[in-house]
Design a protein around this motif. Structure first.
Motif, PDB file in Angstrom:
ATOM      1  N   PRO A   1      -2.597   2.113   8.051  1.00 50.21           N
ATOM      2  CA  PRO A   1      -2.582   3.534   7.679  1.00 50.21           C
ATOM      3  C   PRO A   1      -1.949   4.440   8.731  1.00 50.21           C
ATOM      4  CG  PRO A   1      -4.677   2.553   7.105  1.00 50.21           C
ATOM      5  CD  PRO A   1      -3.911   1.497   7.824  1.00 50.21           C
TER       6      PRO A   1
ATOM      7  N   THR B   1       4.654   1.840   2.131  1.00 50.23           N
ATOM      8  CA  THR B   1       3.180   1.758   2.049  1.00 50.23           C
ATOM      9  C   THR B   1       2.690   0.319   2.101  1.00 50.23           C
ATOM     10  OG1 THR B   1       3.389   1.753  -0.341  1.00 50.23           O
ATOM     11  CG2 THR B   1       2.979   3.877   0.703  1.00 50.23           C
TER      12      THR B   1
ATOM     13  N   ASP C   1      -7.406   3.738   2.147  1.00 51.55           N
ATOM     14  CA  ASP C   1      -7.008   4.303   3.448  1.00 51.55           C
ATOM     15  C   ASP C   1      -5.605   4.898   3.377  1.00 51.55           C
ATOM     16  OD1 ASP C   1      -9.403   3.477   4.372  1.00 51.55           O
ATOM     17  OD2 ASP C   1      -8.631   1.795   5.574  1.00 51.55           O
ATOM     18  N   ASN C   2      -4.693   4.187   2.742  1.00 55.85           N
ATOM     19  CA  ASN C   2      -3.330   4.697   2.631  1.00 55.85           C
ATOM     20  C   ASN C   2      -3.263   5.900   1.686  1.00 55.85           C
ATOM     21  OD1 ASN C   2      -2.199   3.066   4.517  1.00 55.85           O
ATOM     22  ND2 ASN C   2      -1.271   1.620   3.078  1.00 55.85           N
TER      23      ASN C   2
END
Ligand SMILES: Nc1ncnc2c1ncn2[C@@H]1O[C@H](COP(=O)(O)OP(=O)(O)O)[C@@H](O)[C@H]1O
Ligand SMILES: Cc1ncc(COP(=O)(O)O)c(N)n1
Length: 234
Positions: free
Chosen positions: A23, A5, A51-52
């Motif tokens: 993302p 991530t 967003d992630n």
């Protein structure tokens, strides 16, 4: 299997830089592992931003029968922010409803409920409040409270259970919460109940802290390779 991530430049002393994964690239990583190999449990840690968080929620939403341990990582031991402050609402709104259990430490639980936590009674009350926000179950971890006895409080199906153990005198506690969440996910993947998964994960974590190799000038890593036979059931 891992979907990255964010990249962090960090050591035992602190976090010196963060680059968040774009993302759509995170989405591709998750699909690569799920479409090919599949999984028996999910565990999330540092997510970076909203967003992630949205990508993770979208990609795992179809797997409602697969256990999901949500470690709401916000701040590293050295103080570096690992989640944007404005992403906490997304974490609560889109990820928490998917989680089998959420595992905040004391500062994270304080941020989730907007209130200070100074003792075990506050931990129980905080856990109830996190459940009221929409969590199925919560493990409030007490490592940040002072004292020689450490308590983690599990609230699941309206039932509270306190797990206690003596504090190990060590500075080598890098990623204790991350290790615990991963171990819980592993036990859930093996079909154990949440309560037993937490107990087993705590025993594994304890053995991993006790046998930490002692690297670095700050909070060093744990011994994740500790032999399973060395672990007494908690
Ligand atoms: N010195 C220690 N000795 C034994 N257990 C510890 C120690 N420090 C942390 N733990 C345990 O590690 C887990 C995570 O610790 P905590 O500090 O609360 O969260 P985080 O690592 O996410 O900041 C908890 O189960 C806590 O009880
Ligand atoms: C990528 C990442 N995730 C989580 C932590 C928190 O661990 P700690 O609280 O021990 O600093 C960290 N330092 N880095």
């Amino acid at each position: 299997m891992t979907a990255i991530t964010a990249l962090t430049a960090q050591n035992t002393v602190g976090v010196f830089g963060v680059v968040e994964t774009p993302p759509e690239f995170l989405r591709t990583q998750i699909r690569c592992v799920l479409d090919d190999i599949g999984t028996d449990a999910f565990k999330s840690g540092m997510l970076g931003g909203a967003d992630n968080i949205a990508v993770v929620a979208e990609e795992i939403a179809a797997y409602r029968t697969v256990p999901f341990v949500l470690d709401p990582v916000m701040i590293a031991k050295g103080g570096a922010a690992l989640l944007h402050d404005n992403a906490v609402d997304a974490l609560i709104g889109v990820l928490m409803p998917l989680a089998t259990v959420i595992t905040p430490n004391i500062p994270e639980a304080e941020r989730l409920i907007g209130r200070r936590i100074v003792d075990e009674r506050d931990m129980v009350e905080a856990g109830r409040q996190v459940c009221a926000l929409g969590a199925s179950a919560v493990l409030v971890k007490g490592g940040h409270l002072p004292g020689t006895i450490l308590t983690d409080v599990l609230i699941a199906d309206g039932v509270e259970e306190a797990f206690t153990a003596p504090r190990i005198e060590t500075r080598h506690t890098h990623g204790t919460g991350c290790t615990l969440a991963s171990a819980i996910a592993t036990r859930l993947a093996q079909g154990r109940s949440l309560r037993d998964a937490v107990a087993d994960a705590r025993a594994y974590l304890r053995a991993a802290i006790e046998s930490a190799p002692g690297y670095g000038a700050g909070a060093g890593p744990l011994n994740h390779g500790v032999a399973i036979t060395e672990i007494a059931r908690g």
